[in-house]
Write an enzyme that holds these catalytic residues in place. Sequence first.
Site, PDB file in Angstrom:
ATOM      1  N   ASP A 103       0.831  -1.212   0.000  1.00  0.00           N
ATOM      2  CA  ASP A 103       0.000   0.000   0.000  1.00  0.00           C
ATOM      3  C   ASP A 103       0.863   1.259   0.000  1.00  0.00           C
ATOM      4  O   ASP A 103       2.088   1.208   0.237  1.00  0.00           O
ATOM      5  CB  ASP A 103      -0.914  -0.028   1.239  1.00  0.00           C
ATOM      6  CG  ASP A 103      -2.259   0.626   0.982  1.00  0.00           C
ATOM      7  OD1 ASP A 103      -2.338   1.489   0.097  1.00  0.00           O
ATOM      8  OD2 ASP A 103      -3.226   0.275   1.689  1.00  0.00           O
TER       9      ASP A 103
ATOM     10  N   ASP B  73     -10.731   1.632  -3.361  1.00  0.00           N
ATOM     11  CA  ASP B  73     -11.259   1.276  -2.044  1.00  0.00           C
ATOM     12  C   ASP B  73     -12.777   1.196  -2.066  1.00  0.00           C
ATOM     13  O   ASP B  73     -13.382   0.848  -1.053  1.00  0.00           O
ATOM     14  CB  ASP B  73     -10.823   2.307  -0.995  1.00  0.00           C
ATOM     15  CG  ASP B  73      -9.453   1.982  -0.424  1.00  0.00           C
ATOM     16  OD1 ASP B  73      -8.917   0.912  -0.762  1.00  0.00           O
ATOM     17  OD2 ASP B  73      -8.918   2.788   0.364  1.00  0.00           O
TER      18      ASP B  73
END
Length: 719
Positions: free
Chosen positions: A453, A519
């Site tokens: 990430d 997301d």
Amino acid sequence: MTSDDVRHLHLRAAGTSVALELSGGLLPVVRHWGSDLGPLGDDDLAGLALAAGAARGDSPFDVADRVSVVPEHALAWIGRPGVEGSRSGRDWSPALRTTGEPEVSTLPDGTQRLLVRSADTTAHLGLDLELELHPGGLLRLRATLTSTGGGRYDVGAVRLGLPVPERAGELLDFTGRHTFERIPQRRPFGAGVHSREVRTGRTGLDAVHLLCAGEPGFGFRSGQVWAVHLGWSGNQQTYAERLSNGARLLGSGEALEHGEVSLGPGESYATPWVYAAHGTGLDEVSGRFHAWLRSRPHAPTRPRPVTLNTWEAVYFDQSFERLTALADLGARVGAERFVLDDGWFGGRRDDTTSLGDWTVSPDVWPDGLGPLVEHVHRLGMEFGLWVEPEMVSRDSDLARAHPEWLFSGGGRPGLESRQQHVLDLGHPGAYAHVHDQLLDLLHRHDIAYLKWDHNRYLNDAGHTPGGEAGVHAHTLAAYRLMDELVAARPGLEIESCAGGGGRIDLGVLDRCVRVWASDCIDPLERQQIQRWTFALLPPGWVGTHVGSPRSHTTGRRHDLSFRAQTALWGHMGIEWDLTAADEDELVELAAWVRLHKQQRDLLHGGTVVNGDHHDDDTWVHGVVAPDRSRALYDVASLRRAPSGPGRVRLPGLDPDRRYRVSAPDPAAGLPGVLPRTLSMSVPWARAGVVLTGRVLDEIGIPMLPLLPEHAHLVHVTEV
Ligand code: GLA
């Protein structure tokens, strides 16, 4: 193609031609990049160079007649120059001339390659240009600039450009934000520069993704389209430029800050690769990028494992009991990989702390991760782990020990975002710290997969103590870190995530095999995000998860059928607290996962096609097997259409072959399809129908009337 005394070069692959003029010692001038022109002899190419030369200029004051792939002011290119830089104000307008014969070769995979070396002896610069045409028709170029003498040469930019014809009158590129990536934007290709610049140190949730110029109104299946993409995960600019004399060019390069690259004698700067594809319709452009990625040495050869990710299931609420219960249910519905997301390390009980301390949290995992990993393996799943190696929390052992490793511009600590800072991997000590901690984890546990990430911008990113701009060095270091970990742990797969789809580019994809597209896993939003993420990446490289009944990012509720049918198309996964699902949901989810596995070779190996449907309320997309013997389509109703459900055309089949078209087995129940439909209004749906590929593309079939925010599948098999 000949290698001796090359004046004109014609590269051809998969329906694309690139005709280059290599004369007068100039860097290559692209006389044609577009549809295949067929075989052309030297005379034809000489004629082509004249025909494709300046058709503009009714004024004696116009001088720019040709532009090389590194546009030069010295050749009267009056737009953005390819090379910007100077030696304290000198040598800012190089005139690069070849220093030997161009080297033309064919690589083992069939890629046609051109290497041209050039120099400007007055400006003490050398530039090597590499241009490659992949067998799938994808073109890529890069340049390496070398300072050959004098004082330091400060590089401002090295950009590469490709001309496009006047009929490319419309531009398409993308923007976006967190949970809402890949929003297309179109505009006329007007005079001036349309430039998309990234100064956030990563590709961006608002990334340009692809910059396309095409015949006005171009769609997925029609209109010629030329597109460029930069394979780079740091600062960058990609632009379309139209001069007053009509010349049009698509260009790209890294965006360098002042002083970021300064070359001493003998030192070089290599640009990222600029990728370019032409096609009739966007689908053909995408197909060239897909063929490229699928041919890469690290491209996965085994089926993409259905993934259970813990993030939206438990967030930071991790415990052995909770996660083993989730893993049990994941295995039951068919998951093949279990990914433990954020919250397993240091004191990370929420997102305010501990980034940089990549050791297992003794509070949450008193016995370490071993028992969970073993449990997951016993269930027959691989184990994967979330990491964010380039980030650091102020509240971390790392930041307390080495505050000087945090990026800091102008002596300022920099603004926090999600309570975190960026660890400057340009510091050898910082690099060694994360490298060693991650390697230790990989040695201790059988970890097959890292979800990598990157949740914060690299703005104001100064390298301490002097504060020099550090994104360029950091980006290269992040690539090296990924490469070294994969080398140390062969078979390790890395997913590129950056607050969702913020780092999706062909640079990071030289070392990653999956991206997290967003997301947001609300299927309605995902229809758009995936449609356009697939424009660059093959579906098997894009993570697509089934979320909970109520979306965590939009609050919308959707039937499982729509959630699963949207996730079915990519690298499928589940991100839902299955312990809260009821028995019916688990049974249905397992059936969708089974269907995905049955169709996985087609879904991940087929040619992606999109229908240019007559209204924007219904979307049609699919995959067609490489031999065109079968296909699977998805018809999604996004909104109620003013003119009713209408007819859908199914593109991409062999026009002359006959296919049986069938809807899913009605006995299985079709949530979202109005119940009277199968027996009454759409006769083909009950028994199927046999039609030629041409009829299916030209005329199509009536679609099943769907409730909005539902989808159904159409199976097509050659008879
Ligand atoms: C980012 C990612 C999510 C999740 C969280 C964890 O937002 O995009 O998928 O991993 O971080 O903090």
